[in-house]
Scaffold this active site. Structure first.
Site, short mmCIF file in Angstrom:
data_model
loop_
_atom_site.label_atom_id
_atom_site.label_comp_id
_atom_site.label_asym_id
_atom_site.label_seq_id
_atom_site.Cartn_x
_atom_site.Cartn_y
_atom_site.Cartn_z
N ASP A 43 77.95 -83.32 19.73
CA ASP A 43 79.19 -83.58 18.99
C ASP A 43 80.34 -82.75 19.59
OD1 ASP A 43 80.54 -84.52 16.16
OD2 ASP A 43 81.08 -82.47 16.68
N LYS B 296 86.73 -88.64 17.05
CA LYS B 296 85.67 -88.64 18.04
C LYS B 296 84.36 -88.25 17.37
CE LYS B 296 84.20 -85.02 18.72
NZ LYS B 296 83.67 -83.75 18.07
N ILE C 143 87.58 -81.90 9.16
CA ILE C 143 88.63 -82.15 10.15
C ILE C 143 89.86 -82.80 9.51
CG2 ILE C 143 87.86 -84.43 11.00
CD1 ILE C 143 89.26 -81.46 13.06
N SER D 95 87.81 -91.51 -0.41
CA SER D 95 86.88 -90.40 -0.48
C SER D 95 85.72 -90.76 -1.40
CB SER D 95 87.60 -89.15 -1.00
OG SER D 95 86.67 -88.13 -1.23
P1 NAP Z 1 82.59 -83.57 7.33
O1 NAP Z 1 83.23 -82.30 6.90
O2 NAP Z 1 81.16 -83.81 7.02
O3 NAP Z 1 83.51 -84.73 6.77
C1 NAP Z 1 83.21 -86.09 6.88
C2 NAP Z 1 83.60 -86.76 5.57
O4 NAP Z 1 83.39 -88.16 5.68
C3 NAP Z 1 82.75 -86.32 4.37
O5 NAP Z 1 83.25 -85.14 3.80
C4 NAP Z 1 82.88 -87.49 3.45
O6 NAP Z 1 84.14 -87.37 2.82
C5 NAP Z 1 82.97 -88.69 4.40
N1 NAP Z 1 81.68 -89.35 4.59
C6 NAP Z 1 80.48 -88.78 4.80
N2 NAP Z 1 79.53 -89.72 4.99
C7 NAP Z 1 80.15 -90.90 4.87
C8 NAP Z 1 79.72 -92.24 4.96
N3 NAP Z 1 78.44 -92.54 5.20
N4 NAP Z 1 80.62 -93.22 4.79
C9 NAP Z 1 81.92 -92.93 4.55
N5 NAP Z 1 82.38 -91.67 4.47
C10 NAP Z 1 81.51 -90.67 4.62
O7 NAP Z 1 82.73 -83.75 8.91
P2 NAP Z 1 83.94 -83.29 9.84
O8 NAP Z 1 83.66 -81.95 10.42
O9 NAP Z 1 85.23 -83.50 9.16
O10 NAP Z 1 83.73 -84.31 11.02
C11 NAP Z 1 84.11 -85.67 10.93
C12 NAP Z 1 84.33 -86.16 12.33
O11 NAP Z 1 85.38 -85.38 12.91
C13 NAP Z 1 83.11 -85.96 13.24
O12 NAP Z 1 82.88 -87.09 14.03
C14 NAP Z 1 83.46 -84.77 14.09
O13 NAP Z 1 82.93 -84.87 15.39
C15 NAP Z 1 84.97 -84.86 14.16
N6 NAP Z 1 85.59 -83.55 14.38
C16 NAP Z 1 85.18 -82.46 13.66
C17 NAP Z 1 85.72 -81.21 13.95
C18 NAP Z 1 85.31 -79.96 13.20
O14 NAP Z 1 85.78 -78.86 13.57
N7 NAP Z 1 84.47 -80.02 12.18
C19 NAP Z 1 86.68 -81.08 14.98
C20 NAP Z 1 87.11 -82.23 15.64
C21 NAP Z 1 86.55 -83.46 15.33
P3 NAP Z 1 84.45 -88.02 1.40
O15 NAP Z 1 83.46 -87.48 0.44
O16 NAP Z 1 85.84 -87.57 1.16
O17 NAP Z 1 84.33 -89.51 1.56
#
Ligand code: NAP
Length: 314
Positions: free
Chosen positions: A170, A92, A15, A37
């Site tokens: 989610d 969120k 995101i 990151s």
């Molecule tokens: P994601 O691709 O898994 O990204 C989350 C990032 O957070 C990871 O790549 C990692 O980045 C970091 N991270 C992971 N575990 C961590 C930890 N324990 N402590 C600190 N940093 C950590 O997930 P995402 O899809 O972006 O979703 C993140 C949030 O955005 C969720 O709550 C989701 O509901 C919301 N969201 C997602 C979407 C969607 O389409 N995917 C849409 C709207 C909202 P680094 O390695 O760079 O630290």
């Protein structure tokens, strides 16, 4: 002249890449000054740190921090940021538990920081119009159909299947965030089915029934959600009022039809609106930490009946 806020992002995942980085880049009220990151993701000219602590101890100027990690990491990061005098924006769902979000509300007040719980689906003109039309109305029927393909929207993300990862709730929380904005009264969960793959900890599909003091007697208020939908995705909310008006929100809240006629269809600019609102909050020094959507999900998990289904594999 309006102030430009120096902002850092924590968690450079899907995101952040899809929305936060481009929306910050095109909003003159913000300047990206730092990235945090764990994997060391970097962007041209912007310093990258492995932890928020490292960023806070550096010479990097930061007014605000956008926290885009999975939900279970957010409370500690937000507290650390506010304790260091930084304002916070939370993706969120705000946090993995309701008390953590309640604590962030209190912590923002205590530290005199701005905290913003973003609910991206709330930021649509069609959602605003639905809210306007429903004012003072009573509900006869409400049905949410939120069905999408987990492999498309969360490719390879294991955290969504771990306890505290929400599973299909989610995305479902996006529909709930629309409902908590537009309905003319509160919504309560009465029952839920949490359909969970035999090899996972969180639901892949579910059904939820609600009641509301704003509903007529005998009204059916329901949601059906599924993460196994390939092909066209369904992000639909249908509402019928006691006076017979039929509202149909489509495509995640970006389109509204009233009695079968489309009245609002605007391009999706949810994250653009989020950063505009955040700038307003920062200007005013005000927090916006509405978290009823999180409470509804927690209640669905609280009263929900677990139903096992086939194992899920990516
Ligand atoms: P994601 O691709 O898994 O990204 C989350 C990032 O957070 C990871 O790549 C990692 O980045 C970091 N991270 C992971 N575990 C961590 C930890 N324990 N402590 C600190 N940093 C950590 O997930 P995402 O899809 O972006 O979703 C993140 C949030 O955005 C969720 O709550 C989701 O509901 C919301 N969201 C997602 C979407 C969607 O389409 N995917 C849409 C709207 C909202 P680094 O390695 O760079 O630290």
């Amino acid at each position: 002249m309006a102030k430009t806020y120096a902002i850092a992002i924590v968690g450079i995942g899907k995101i952040t890449e899809d929305q936060h980085l481009p929306c910050i880049a095109k909003n003159p009220r913000f300047k990206l000054t730092g990235l945090v990151s764990q994997r060391g993701v970097a962007r041209d000219g912007v310093p990258s740190f492995k932890t928020l602590g490292e960023l806070l101890n550096s010479s990097t100027t930061v007014d605000a921090v956008a926290i885009c990690t999975p939900p279970n990491a957010r409370h500690a990061i937000a507290v650390e940021a506010m304790d260091a005098g930084k304002d916070v924006l939370l993706e969120k769902p705000t946090t993995a538990t309701t008390l953590e979000t309640a604590d962030l509300v209190a912590h923002a007040a205590k530290t005199k920081r701005v905290a913003y719980a973003t609910w991206h689906s709330q930021h649509n003109a069609a959602v605003d119009e639905a809210k306007r039309l429903l004012q003072g109305q009573r509900l006869k029927r409400l049905h949410v159909e939120w069905k999408e393909d987990v492999k498309r929207w969360h490719p390879g993300q294991e955290w969504i299947w771990a306890p505290g990862g929400f599973g299909v709730f989610d995305p479902t929380i996006n529909a709930l965030s629309i409902l908590t904005k537009i309905l003319p009264g509160p919504l309560f969960v009465t029952s839920a089915e949490l359909i969970t793959p035999s090899n996972r900890e969180t639901p892949i599909a579910g059904k939820v029934s609600f009641r509301s003091p704003a509903a007529a007697s005998g009204a059916a208020l329901t949601a059906e959600v599924d993460w196994r939908q390939t092909g066209p995705q369904s992000w639909n909310i249908d509402i019928e009022t006691e006076s017979g008006q039929k509202l149909a929100l489509r495509e995640g809240g970006s389109k509204l039809s009233v009695d079968g006629k489309e009245t609002v269809a605007a391009p999706m600019e949810e994250y653009e609106r989020i950063y505009e609102h955040f700038a307003e909050l920062l200007d005013k020094g005000e927090s916006d930490m509405h978290y009823a959507p999180l409470q509804l999900v927690a209640d669905a998990f609280f009263v929900g009946k677990r139903v096992a289904t086939d194992a899920f594999h990516w």
